[in-house]
Design a protein around this motif. Structure first.
Motif, PDB file in Angstrom:
ATOM      1  N   PRO A   1       0.833  -1.202   0.000  1.00 31.62           N
ATOM      2  CA  PRO A   1       0.000   0.000   0.000  1.00 31.62           C
ATOM      3  C   PRO A   1       0.875   1.262   0.000  1.00 31.62           C
ATOM      4  CG  PRO A   1      -0.721  -1.529   1.692  1.00 31.62           C
ATOM      5  CD  PRO A   1       0.568  -2.054   1.151  1.00 31.62           C
ATOM      6  N   SER A   2       0.391   2.304  -0.621  1.00 24.98           N
ATOM      7  CA  SER A   2       1.174   3.541  -0.740  1.00 24.98           C
ATOM      8  C   SER A   2       1.509   4.136   0.624  1.00 24.98           C
ATOM      9  CB  SER A   2       0.426   4.562  -1.594  1.00 24.98           C
ATOM     10  OG  SER A   2      -0.806   4.907  -0.999  1.00 24.98           O
ATOM     11  N   GLN A   3       0.635   3.954   1.598  1.00 21.36           N
ATOM     12  CA  GLN A   3       0.912   4.474   2.932  1.00 21.36           C
ATOM     13  C   GLN A   3       2.127   3.788   3.548  1.00 21.36           C
ATOM     14  OE1 GLN A   3      -1.980   3.349   1.819  1.00 21.36           O
ATOM     15  NE2 GLN A   3      -3.635   4.758   2.324  1.00 21.36           N
ATOM     16  N   PHE A   4       2.216   2.471   3.347  1.00 17.44           N
ATOM     17  CA  PHE A   4       3.359   1.741   3.897  1.00 17.44           C
ATOM     18  C   PHE A   4       4.628   2.085   3.139  1.00 17.44           C
ATOM     19  CE2 PHE A   4       5.897  -2.165   4.727  1.00 17.44           C
ATOM     20  CZ  PHE A   4       6.029  -1.976   6.101  1.00 17.44           C
ATOM     21  N   LYS A   5       4.511   2.263   1.833  1.00 22.12           N
ATOM     22  CA  LYS A   5       5.664   2.676   1.032  1.00 22.12           C
ATOM     23  C   LYS A   5       6.149   4.042   1.489  1.00 22.12           C
ATOM     24  CE  LYS A   5       8.450   2.762  -2.606  1.00 22.12           C
ATOM     25  NZ  LYS A   5       9.341   3.823  -2.220  1.00 22.12           N
ATOM     26  N   ALA A   6       5.232   4.967   1.766  1.00 21.62           N
ATOM     27  CA  ALA A   6       5.612   6.293   2.261  1.00 21.62           C
ATOM     28  C   ALA A   6       6.315   6.176   3.611  1.00 21.62           C
ATOM     29  CB  ALA A   6       4.379   7.193   2.382  1.00 21.62           C
ATOM     30  N   PHE A   7       5.799   5.275   4.464  1.00 15.82           N
ATOM     31  CA  PHE A   7       6.457   5.049   5.749  1.00 15.82           C
ATOM     32  C   PHE A   7       7.893   4.562   5.542  1.00 15.82           C
ATOM     33  CE2 PHE A   7       7.684   1.700   8.750  1.00 15.82           C
ATOM     34  CZ  PHE A   7       7.929   2.489   9.863  1.00 15.82           C
TER      35      PHE A   7
ATOM     36  N   ASP B   1       9.770   4.962   2.943  1.00 16.03           N
ATOM     37  CA  ASP B   1      10.556   6.055   2.375  1.00 16.03           C
ATOM     38  C   ASP B   1      11.015   7.037   3.444  1.00 16.03           C
ATOM     39  OD1 ASP B   1      10.335   4.995  -0.147  1.00 16.03           O
ATOM     40  OD2 ASP B   1       8.726   6.348  -0.777  1.00 16.03           O
ATOM     41  N   SER B   2      10.238   7.167   4.509  1.00 13.61           N
ATOM     42  CA  SER B   2      10.595   8.116   5.569  1.00 13.61           C
ATOM     43  C   SER B   2      11.677   7.578   6.502  1.00 13.61           C
ATOM     44  CB  SER B   2       9.356   8.484   6.389  1.00 13.61           C
ATOM     45  OG  SER B   2       8.959   7.395   7.215  1.00 13.61           O
TER      46      SER B   2
END
Length: 107
Positions: free
Chosen positions: A3-9, A11-12
Motif C-alpha cells: 500500500p502507498s501508505q506503507f511505502k511512504a512510511f 521512504d521516511s
C-alpha cells in the motif's frame, strides 16, 4: 505491491537506513518489495532461484534465504548467520558475479 501508505512510511526511514539501524530485519518481503524500486532505477535483480541445490530445501535447522536471495533470520540481533546461510550468501555472490561477467563480456 505494498500500500502507498506503507511505502511512504518506508521512504521516511532514510535516516535509519543511512545509520544501518534496521540492518538484520526483513526477509523475503524485503526482496519482493525492492524489485519494483530497482526496476524503476534501471537496476538489475538477479535472484538465485533454486540454484543453491539441496541447501534450499534444508528443513532440519532454522534458516533464512529463499529463491529471491540469501538471508538470515536475525530476530533480536543475537542470532548469527549459520554456515548454511553464509554458504548461500557466498553462492549468491558468485552467481551474480557470473552474470556481471557475461554482461561485461558482451559490452
Amino acid at each position: 505491491m505494498m500500500p502507498s501508505q506503507f511505502k511512504a512510511f518506508l521512504d521516511s526511514t532514510g535516516g535509519l537506513w543511512r545509520t544501518q539501524a534496521l540492518a538484520g530485519s526483513g526477509q523475503e518481503t524485503t526482496a519482493l518489495t525492492a524489485i519494483t524500486q530497482l526496476a524503476h532505477h534501471g537496476m538489475l535483480f538477479v535472484p538465485i532461484g533454486y540454484t543453491f541445490g539441496a541447501g534450499m530445501f534444508e528443513m532440519e535447522q532454522v534458516k533464512g534465504g529463499s529463491p529471491y536471495g540469501a538471508g538470515t533470520l536475525a530476530g533480536d540481533g543475537s542470532r548469527q548467520p549459520t554456515e548454511l546461510e553464509l554458504a548461500q550468501a557466498f553462492h549468491q555472490g558468485k552467481y551474480f558475479a557470473g552474470f556481471a561477467k557475461k554482461l561485461k563480456g558482451s559490452a
